[in-house]
Motif scaffolding. Structure first.
Motif, PDB file in Angstrom:
ATOM      1  N   SER A  65      33.900  47.579  28.813  1.00  0.00           N
ATOM      2  CA  SER A  65      32.493  47.245  29.001  1.00  0.00           C
ATOM      3  C   SER A  65      31.779  48.512  29.436  1.00  0.00           C
ATOM      4  O   SER A  65      32.246  49.228  30.324  1.00  0.00           O
ATOM      5  CB  SER A  65      32.316  46.164  30.070  1.00  0.00           C
ATOM      6  N   ASN A  74      39.330  40.646  30.883  1.00  0.00           N
ATOM      7  CA  ASN A  74      40.134  40.400  29.679  1.00  0.00           C
ATOM      8  C   ASN A  74      40.799  41.668  29.149  1.00  0.00           C
ATOM      9  O   ASN A  74      41.463  41.640  28.121  1.00  0.00           O
ATOM     10  CB  ASN A  74      39.257  39.797  28.576  1.00  0.00           C
ATOM     11  N   VAL A  80      28.683  39.775  30.559  1.00  0.00           N
ATOM     12  CA  VAL A  80      29.877  40.147  31.323  1.00  0.00           C
ATOM     13  C   VAL A  80      29.495  40.925  32.574  1.00  0.00           C
ATOM     14  O   VAL A  80      30.068  40.713  33.642  1.00  0.00           O
ATOM     15  CB  VAL A  80      30.845  40.974  30.447  1.00  0.00           C
ATOM     16  N   TYR A  81      28.525  41.806  32.444  1.00  0.00           N
ATOM     17  CA  TYR A  81      28.087  42.591  33.608  1.00  0.00           C
ATOM     18  C   TYR A  81      27.511  41.689  34.701  1.00  0.00           C
ATOM     19  O   TYR A  81      27.799  41.867  35.885  1.00  0.00           O
ATOM     20  CB  TYR A  81      27.037  43.621  33.195  1.00  0.00           C
ATOM     21  N   GLU A  98      26.518  39.954  24.808  1.00  0.00           N
ATOM     22  CA  GLU A  98      27.777  39.529  25.437  1.00  0.00           C
ATOM     23  C   GLU A  98      28.176  40.472  26.566  1.00  0.00           C
ATOM     24  O   GLU A  98      28.569  40.043  27.651  1.00  0.00           O
ATOM     25  CB  GLU A  98      28.880  39.482  24.389  1.00  0.00           C
ATOM     26  N   ARG A  99      28.062  41.779  26.319  1.00  0.00           N
ATOM     27  CA  ARG A  99      28.442  42.750  27.358  1.00  0.00           C
ATOM     28  C   ARG A  99      27.480  42.698  28.543  1.00  0.00           C
ATOM     29  O   ARG A  99      27.887  42.936  29.690  1.00  0.00           O
ATOM     30  CB  ARG A  99      28.471  44.160  26.769  1.00  0.00           C
ATOM     31  N   ASP A 155      36.955  45.003  31.620  1.00  0.00           N
ATOM     32  CA  ASP A 155      36.648  43.691  32.180  1.00  0.00           C
ATOM     33  C   ASP A 155      37.939  42.921  32.453  1.00  0.00           C
ATOM     34  O   ASP A 155      39.045  43.425  32.242  1.00  0.00           O
ATOM     35  CB  ASP A 155      35.708  42.903  31.257  1.00  0.00           C
ATOM     36  N   GLY A 214      30.503  38.074  34.587  1.00  0.00           N
ATOM     37  CA  GLY A 214      31.941  38.166  34.336  1.00  0.00           C
ATOM     38  C   GLY A 214      32.307  37.537  33.005  1.00  0.00           C
ATOM     39  O   GLY A 214      31.470  36.940  32.315  1.00  0.00           O
ATOM     40  N   VAL A 215      33.577  37.620  32.635  1.00  0.00           N
ATOM     41  CA  VAL A 215      34.020  37.137  31.330  1.00  0.00           C
ATOM     42  C   VAL A 215      33.892  35.623  31.188  1.00  0.00           C
ATOM     43  O   VAL A 215      33.875  35.097  30.079  1.00  0.00           O
ATOM     44  CB  VAL A 215      35.481  37.557  31.056  1.00  0.00           C
ATOM     45  N   ILE A 228      31.154  34.411  28.761  1.00  0.00           N
ATOM     46  CA  ILE A 228      31.117  34.791  27.347  1.00  0.00           C
ATOM     47  C   ILE A 228      31.020  33.593  26.419  1.00  0.00           C
ATOM     48  O   ILE A 228      30.177  33.549  25.509  1.00  0.00           O
ATOM     49  CB  ILE A 228      32.370  35.638  26.985  1.00  0.00           C
TER      50      ILE A 228
END
Length: 468
Positions: free
Chosen positions: A133, A129, A384-385, A380-381, A127, A388-389, A392
């Motif tokens: 992921s 960061n 992100v999918y 959380e993941r 990701d 995006g971050v 979070i």
């Protein structure tokens, strides 16, 4: 609300009916055949791989945590109330034979877990960061090229993590058992949980995995030692207990004591459904944690992953089930769920009853707390999918705040349990589609991996160099 609950019940009963259970177990059987029963033949190698520090310590490897830490994170989310409450419900409903069918679900579920771990590594990405992921949303999109199913999985993964199995149901379990056994008011327990969860999850996956690495082995060992003490103390009853478990798996049982009676079909359904609920094989949750492992071998991480089902069901659920049957607690009138397991430990341990209550209370608290941490990472993941971050921080804040709902007296947790079950079912469907669709890749690369070992007489640690 009552009408809404009826709708949820209808949806849940439909989703978790025979078709989904057949697909879940059927996928495991299909993979077992194609992988030639590797969950049995390669189990010693899998168990050895858990503690192999060589690859995980390499700074050149991609990944965020060691394979062992990734497994502990997955086990933290997997080993939960299902191992104490779920087993009791299964045996109370389907009789001792339900435990046998839990074993069967676990046997084939290990093949499914292997496939999930394999695909997690093969299709993972970094990701923004720089963290890994992976999981079903990535191998659904990148493997079978279906963004709709990938987004569907992610959405229901977030719901399950923040509102369902991963949060509120676990918080309620902790608050209830602490209130009953220690007299602590539910709101106070909920606030303490919110603070502790915040202290861990706001620091990221490495913090979650460090806590999991310490708590998971400790809590599992304490629980197993307690159960083992009961079995040894009642060793003369063990042959009869095993015989009853196997016999009742294939024979209808009449009502007696606190047991309402069971057919073979009910024993199968109770054992399989509770087994899947406990070990999560096929739901697509564990590969999200597996994707963070420091490894370049999809096969090796798949092997590590499948031990999660082994530890969860073959070890911990088995000890729970045998203790319930060997003490006779499963057939007690007027008690349900965790109370049955608590009674079994009180009756079976050669110590004052308070010791048995303490083990179950501590076990439930630790099992449920680590489940919250693990599922927070899964959610959380998924965030992100989808977003995006940047999503979070907001997700973690919302996750923590939602825990507070359990402290509201009028809050109806029955609705949450239904939402949790429905979300899990809707996670499993796209995940299973992807696993079956990518089974050819899984089988071919797995066979290549082990063929290289056999043809070149190499030790397992060297094979990555040959393949790469």
């Amino acid at each position: 609300m009552e009408q809404f609950m009826k709708y949820l019940t209808v949806i849940n009963d439909f989703l978790w009916g025979a078709p989904l259970l057949v697909i879940l177990v059927g996928t495991g059987i299909y993979l077992t055949i194609r992988l030639r029963g590797m969950q049995i033949s390669k189990l010693p190698m899998s168990l050895k791989s858990i503690f192999d520090k060589g690859e995980s310590d390499s700074k050149s490897e991609q990944g965020d945590v060691s394979s062992f830490a990734a497994l502990c994170t997955a086990l933290a989310a997997t080993i939960g109330t299902g191992n104490i409450v779920g087993v009791a419900i299964a045996i109370k409903t389907g009789g001792p034979g339900a435990l046998f069918w839990m074993w069967m679900a676990a046997l084939f579920g290990m093949a499914t877990k292997y496939a999930e771990g394999f695909l997690a590594i093969k299709y993972r990405v970094k990701d923004e960061n720089g963290e890994m992921s992976g999981g079903p949303m990535y191998y659904i999109e990148r493997g079978i090229n279906n963004k709709i199913l990938a987004k569907m999985f992610a959405v229901f993964g977030i719901i399950a993590a923040s509102l369902g199995i991963g949060s509120l149901t676990q918080v309620d379990s902790i608050a209830s058992v602490v209130n009953v056994n220690l007299g602590v008011p539910v709101p106070i327990t909920v606030v303490i949980i919110m603070v502790l969860v915040a202290l861990v999850i706001l620091r990221g996956i490495k913090s979650v995995s460090k806590v999991a690495e310490k708590l998971v082995p400790f809590m599992a060992t304490l629980y197993v030692l307690g159960a083992l003490t009961i079995i040894i103390t009642n060793i003369d009853k063990l042959p009869g207990t095993i015989s009853l478990i196997i016999k009742s798996a294939f024979t209808p049982m009449a009502a007696s004591g606190g047991f309402l009676g069971s057919t073979i079909i009910l024993a199968i359904r109770s054992g399989v459904s509770r087994g899947v609920f406990s070990n999560e094989a096929g739901l697509g949750s564990a590969p999200i944690a597996a994707a963070a492992a420091k490894t370049k071998s999809a096969v090796k991480q798949g092997l590590v992953c499948m031990t999660g089902t082994f530890f969860d069901t073959v070890v911990i659920c088995s000890f729970t089930g045998i203790v319930l049957v060997i003490t006779g607690a499963w057939n007690t009138k007027g008690i349900e769920g965790a109370a049955i397991t608590s009674l079994a430990f009180q009756k079976g341990l050669p110590f004052p009853s308070v010791v048995g209550s303490f083990i179950i209370t501590l076990g439930l608290v630790l099992f449920a707390f680590t489940t919250i941490l693990g599922w927070n990472y899964y959610g959380e993941r998924c965030v992100v999918y989808l977003f995006g971050v940047k999503g979070i921080k907001l997700y973690k804040i919302i996750f923590i705040l939602l825990i507070g709902l359990v402290a509201i007296p009028s809050f109806d947790l029955h609705v949450i349990w239904k939402i949790a079950d429905i979300s899990n079912a809707l996670m499993a469907l796209p995940n299973l589609i992807a696993i079956i669709g990518l089974s050819g890749i899984i089988v071919n690369e797995t066979r290549k991996y082990f063929k290289e070992i056999n043809d070149n007489n190499l030790i397992e640690e060297d094979i990555e160099e040959v393949i790469s």
